[in-house]
Design a protein around this motif. Structure first.
Motif, PDB file in Angstrom:
ATOM      1  N   GLN A  70       0.821  -1.209   0.000  1.00 52.19           N
ATOM      2  CA  GLN A  70       0.000   0.000   0.000  1.00 52.19           C
ATOM      3  C   GLN A  70       0.858   1.263   0.000  1.00 52.19           C
ATOM      4  N   GLY A  71       1.967   1.212   0.759  1.00 55.43           N
ATOM      5  CA  GLY A  71       2.857   2.360   0.808  1.00 55.43           C
ATOM      6  C   GLY A  71       3.492   2.648  -0.543  1.00 55.43           C
ATOM      7  N   TYR A  72       3.924   1.591  -1.245  1.00 53.89           N
ATOM      8  CA  TYR A  72       4.526   1.787  -2.565  1.00 53.89           C
ATOM      9  C   TYR A  72       3.487   2.280  -3.571  1.00 53.89           C
ATOM     10  N   PHE A  73       2.252   1.825  -3.435  1.00 50.90           N
ATOM     11  CA  PHE A  73       1.175   2.275  -4.322  1.00 50.90           C
ATOM     12  C   PHE A  73       0.939   3.776  -4.173  1.00 50.90           C
ATOM     13  N   GLU A  74       0.796   4.232  -2.918  1.00 48.07           N
ATOM     14  CA  GLU A  74       0.586   5.662  -2.688  1.00 48.07           C
ATOM     15  C   GLU A  74       1.799   6.475  -3.134  1.00 48.07           C
ATOM     16  N   LEU A  75       2.996   5.939  -2.920  1.00 43.13           N
ATOM     17  CA  LEU A  75       4.205   6.634  -3.343  1.00 43.13           C
ATOM     18  C   LEU A  75       4.243   6.764  -4.862  1.00 43.13           C
ATOM     19  N   GLY A  76       3.818   5.714  -5.557  1.00 46.57           N
ATOM     20  CA  GLY A  76       3.749   5.772  -7.013  1.00 46.57           C
ATOM     21  C   GLY A  76       2.813   6.865  -7.487  1.00 46.57           C
ATOM     22  N   LYS A  77       1.691   7.031  -6.809  1.00 48.68           N
ATOM     23  CA  LYS A  77       0.740   8.084  -7.167  1.00 48.68           C
ATOM     24  C   LYS A  77       1.324   9.471  -6.925  1.00 48.68           C
ATOM     25  N   ALA A  78       2.026   9.621  -5.808  1.00 45.08           N
ATOM     26  CA  ALA A  78       2.631  10.920  -5.503  1.00 45.08           C
ATOM     27  C   ALA A  78       3.684  11.286  -6.550  1.00 45.08           C
ATOM     28  N   LEU A  79       4.448  10.298  -6.991  1.00 46.92           N
ATOM     29  CA  LEU A  79       5.482  10.563  -7.991  1.00 46.92           C
ATOM     30  C   LEU A  79       4.886  10.894  -9.353  1.00 46.92           C
ATOM     31  N   VAL A  80       3.739  10.318  -9.686  1.00 45.87           N
ATOM     32  CA  VAL A  80       3.030  10.727 -10.896  1.00 45.87           C
ATOM     33  C   VAL A  80       2.645  12.202 -10.780  1.00 45.87           C
ATOM     34  N   LYS A  85       6.721  -2.421  -7.617  1.00 44.62           N
ATOM     35  CA  LYS A  85       6.930  -3.018  -6.302  1.00 44.62           C
ATOM     36  C   LYS A  85       5.601  -3.341  -5.643  1.00 44.62           C
ATOM     37  N   ALA A  86       4.677  -2.386  -5.707  1.00 42.20           N
ATOM     38  CA  ALA A  86       3.361  -2.604  -5.090  1.00 42.20           C
ATOM     39  C   ALA A  86       2.683  -3.823  -5.705  1.00 42.20           C
ATOM     40  N   GLN A  87       2.757  -3.925  -7.019  1.00 40.08           N
ATOM     41  CA  GLN A  87       2.095  -5.022  -7.718  1.00 40.08           C
ATOM     42  C   GLN A  87       2.720  -6.364  -7.366  1.00 40.08           C
ATOM     43  N   SER A  88       4.048  -6.392  -7.224  1.00 37.74           N
ATOM     44  CA  SER A  88       4.720  -7.657  -6.920  1.00 37.74           C
ATOM     45  C   SER A  88       4.501  -8.097  -5.479  1.00 37.74           C
ATOM     46  N   MET A  89       4.265  -7.129  -4.573  1.00 37.48           N
ATOM     47  CA  MET A  89       4.103  -7.450  -3.158  1.00 37.48           C
ATOM     48  C   MET A  89       2.653  -7.728  -2.762  1.00 37.48           C
ATOM     49  N   ALA A  90       1.713  -7.195  -3.521  1.00 41.95           N
ATOM     50  CA  ALA A  90       0.303  -7.342  -3.146  1.00 41.95           C
ATOM     51  C   ALA A  90      -0.108  -8.805  -3.215  1.00 41.95           C
ATOM     52  N   ASN A  91      -0.786  -9.266  -2.170  1.00 41.26           N
ATOM     53  CA  ASN A  91      -1.245 -10.656  -2.152  1.00 41.26           C
ATOM     54  C   ASN A  91      -2.671 -10.790  -2.687  1.00 41.26           C
ATOM     55  N   VAL A  92      -3.205  -9.697  -3.226  1.00 45.66           N
ATOM     56  CA  VAL A  92      -4.514  -9.695  -3.869  1.00 45.66           C
ATOM     57  C   VAL A  92      -4.413  -8.860  -5.135  1.00 45.66           C
ATOM     58  N   LYS A  93      -5.336  -9.081  -6.078  1.00 45.54           N
ATOM     59  CA  LYS A  93      -5.393  -8.215  -7.241  1.00 45.54           C
ATOM     60  C   LYS A  93      -5.969  -6.867  -6.816  1.00 45.54           C
ATOM     61  N   TYR A  94      -5.307  -5.807  -7.224  1.00 43.27           N
ATOM     62  CA  TYR A  94      -5.757  -4.466  -6.852  1.00 43.27           C
ATOM     63  C   TYR A  94      -5.812  -3.603  -8.111  1.00 43.27           C
ATOM     64  N   PRO A  95      -6.960  -3.582  -8.795  1.00 45.88           N
ATOM     65  CA  PRO A  95      -7.082  -2.944 -10.113  1.00 45.88           C
ATOM     66  C   PRO A  95      -6.611  -1.498 -10.204  1.00 45.88           C
ATOM     67  N   PRO A  96      -6.788  -0.635  -9.168  1.00 43.87           N
ATOM     68  CA  PRO A  96      -6.336   0.760  -9.328  1.00 43.87           C
ATOM     69  C   PRO A  96      -4.857   0.916  -9.673  1.00 43.87           C
ATOM     70  N   ILE A  97      -4.041  -0.076  -9.354  1.00 48.35           N
ATOM     71  CA  ILE A  97      -2.627   0.003  -9.736  1.00 48.35           C
ATOM     72  C   ILE A  97      -2.507   0.144 -11.252  1.00 48.35           C
ATOM     73  N   HIS A  98      -3.352  -0.581 -11.990  1.00 50.39           N
ATOM     74  CA  HIS A  98      -3.305  -0.501 -13.452  1.00 50.39           C
ATOM     75  C   HIS A  98      -3.610   0.909 -13.938  1.00 50.39           C
ATOM     76  N   LEU A  99      -4.543   1.597 -13.290  1.00 51.05           N
ATOM     77  CA  LEU A  99      -4.898   2.946 -13.715  1.00 51.05           C
ATOM     78  C   LEU A  99      -3.738   3.924 -13.544  1.00 51.05           C
ATOM     79  N   VAL A 100      -3.061   3.851 -12.407  1.00 51.95           N
ATOM     80  CA  VAL A 100      -1.962   4.776 -12.157  1.00 51.95           C
ATOM     81  C   VAL A 100      -0.797   4.466 -13.094  1.00 51.95           C
ATOM     82  N   LYS A 101      -0.535   3.180 -13.328  1.00 62.12           N
ATOM     83  CA  LYS A 101       0.514   2.812 -14.278  1.00 62.12           C
ATOM     84  C   LYS A 101       0.183   3.327 -15.674  1.00 62.12           C
ATOM     85  N   ALA A 102      -1.080   3.200 -16.067  1.00 59.49           N
ATOM     86  CA  ALA A 102      -1.498   3.679 -17.391  1.00 59.49           C
ATOM     87  C   ALA A 102      -1.268   5.182 -17.513  1.00 59.49           C
ATOM     88  N   HIS A 103      -1.569   5.935 -16.449  1.00 55.55           N
ATOM     89  CA  HIS A 103      -1.368   7.381 -16.457  1.00 55.55           C
ATOM     90  C   HIS A 103       0.100   7.712 -16.700  1.00 55.55           C
TER      91      HIS A 103
END
Length: 337
Positions: A245-255, A269-287
């Motif tokens: 979760q921390g890496y996900f939020e950090l990725g958003k801040a860096l965008v 990093k967030a995607q590799s560490m998450a133990n569940v599928k978390y679709p919003p990661i795809h949106l931020v990566k796409a941005h």
């Protein structure tokens, strides 16, 4: 902490901070010249090395913990790249603690600390697998109310969860987990000032409260205060470096800062560490990929989001974006022939 409600908390955080990213992101600036490498040696009252003691640097200008590390078998903790300034240096070993003030300027700095005599029995305090000193003090009645709040949150009954947290804090006002969870729910209610007050209080009580740092980062992301978000998220990741979760939020801040390559690294990093599928990661990566003209990769991220979250409120916008990018790529391909 908050392990049973981790996913529910992440859903609350992302719903607030994902949407607002400026159209003209600011550039990234760093000032490596003002950074200091700090070495802290911690010894017990008997003069021996205090192995696995937690050392924290608390930035006096912010009033919260900034950087932390654990000592090795020789009782030495290394904390690199600390911005120059005035800090309280705090060493915690089992149930003993020592603190001193330090001015950190240029170059390297060595600090020696000796723990006071006292009860050094019990579990090491501050490690990710142990319970903090603050948690030991929470009465059972407050814990029961907190458990009820967790159950309510998992059932998406936010008002009920908020009420139980209020009761827990009436019983024991210095309950960091309860303050953190109440702060997160306040964020969902758009009470950002109240949320930040709760989260800041949680950190002041327990500086190892990583989820509070992440929640503050999410709040700052939603306010487009990306530098503040990055500082808080980095502190949280120092405490808990395995939090996706921390890496996900950090990725958003860096965008938001326009540092798209670094953002993609954190999101990976967030995607590799998450133990569940978390679709919003795809949106931020796409941005980030669209901003750097990585169109085929961005299209795949948008397709993955639509596949994993077809009924999400953001799906219509993602589909529209995907159609536009597909049309652009097709038109560009024809033009190049």
């Amino acid at each position: 902490m908050l392990t049973r409600t981790g996913l529910a908390i992440t859903l609350l955080l992302s719903g607030i901070s994902l949407a607002q990213i400026p159209s003209n992101p600011r550039s990234v600036a760093t000032n490596a010249a003002s950074q200091v490498n700090v070495s802290v040696t911690v010894r017990t009252a008997q003069g021996g090395p205090a192995a696995n003691a937690r050392v924290e640097l608390r930035d006096l200008s912010l009033g919260v913990g900034s950087y932390s590390a654990y000592t090795n078998n020789a009782g030495v903790a290394e904390i690199p790249n600390v911005p120059g300034g005035n800090y309280d240096v705090v060493a915690t070993y089992k149930l003993a603690e020592v603190q001193q003030r330090a001015n950190l300027s240029f170059g390297d700095r060595s600090i020696a600390m000796t723990l006071p005599a006292g009860d050094n029995r019990g579990a090491d305090i501050g490690s990710s697998s142990s319970v903090s000193v603050a948690a030991y003090k929470v009465p059972d009645k407050a814990r029961k109310e907190y458990k009820k709040a967790e159950d309510a949150l998992n059932g998406k009954r936010l008002d009920e969860a908020f009420a139980h947290l209020g009761k827990a804090l009436e019983i024991y006002a210095d309950y960091p987990d309860a303050l953190t969870l109440r702060g997160i729910i306040r964020m969902d209610k758009q009470d950002k000032e109240g949320a930040l007050a709760d989260l800041d209080a949680a950190i002041k009580i327990d500086s190892s409260c990583s989820m509070a740092y992440f929640a503050i980062g999410a709040a700052y992301n939603s306010m487009e205060r990306f530098d503040d978000a990055i500082r808080s998220l980095n502190r949280g990741l120092t405490v808990d470096p395995k939090s996706w979760q921390g890496y996900f939020e950090l990725g958003k801040a860096l965008v938001g800062k326009g540092d798209y390559q670094s953002s993609l690294e954190q999101l990976a990093k967030a995607q590799s560490m998450a133990n569940v599928k978390y679709p919003p990661i795809h949106l931020v990566k796409a941005h980030a990929m669209l901003a750097t003209k990585q169109y085929p990769a961005a299209m795949k991220e948008l397709q993955d989001f639509l596949s994993e979250a077809p009924n999400d409120a953001r799906s219509a916008n993602a589909k529209e974006t995907l159609d536009r990018v597909s049309a652009f790529v097709a038109k560009d391909s024809v033009a190049q022939k």
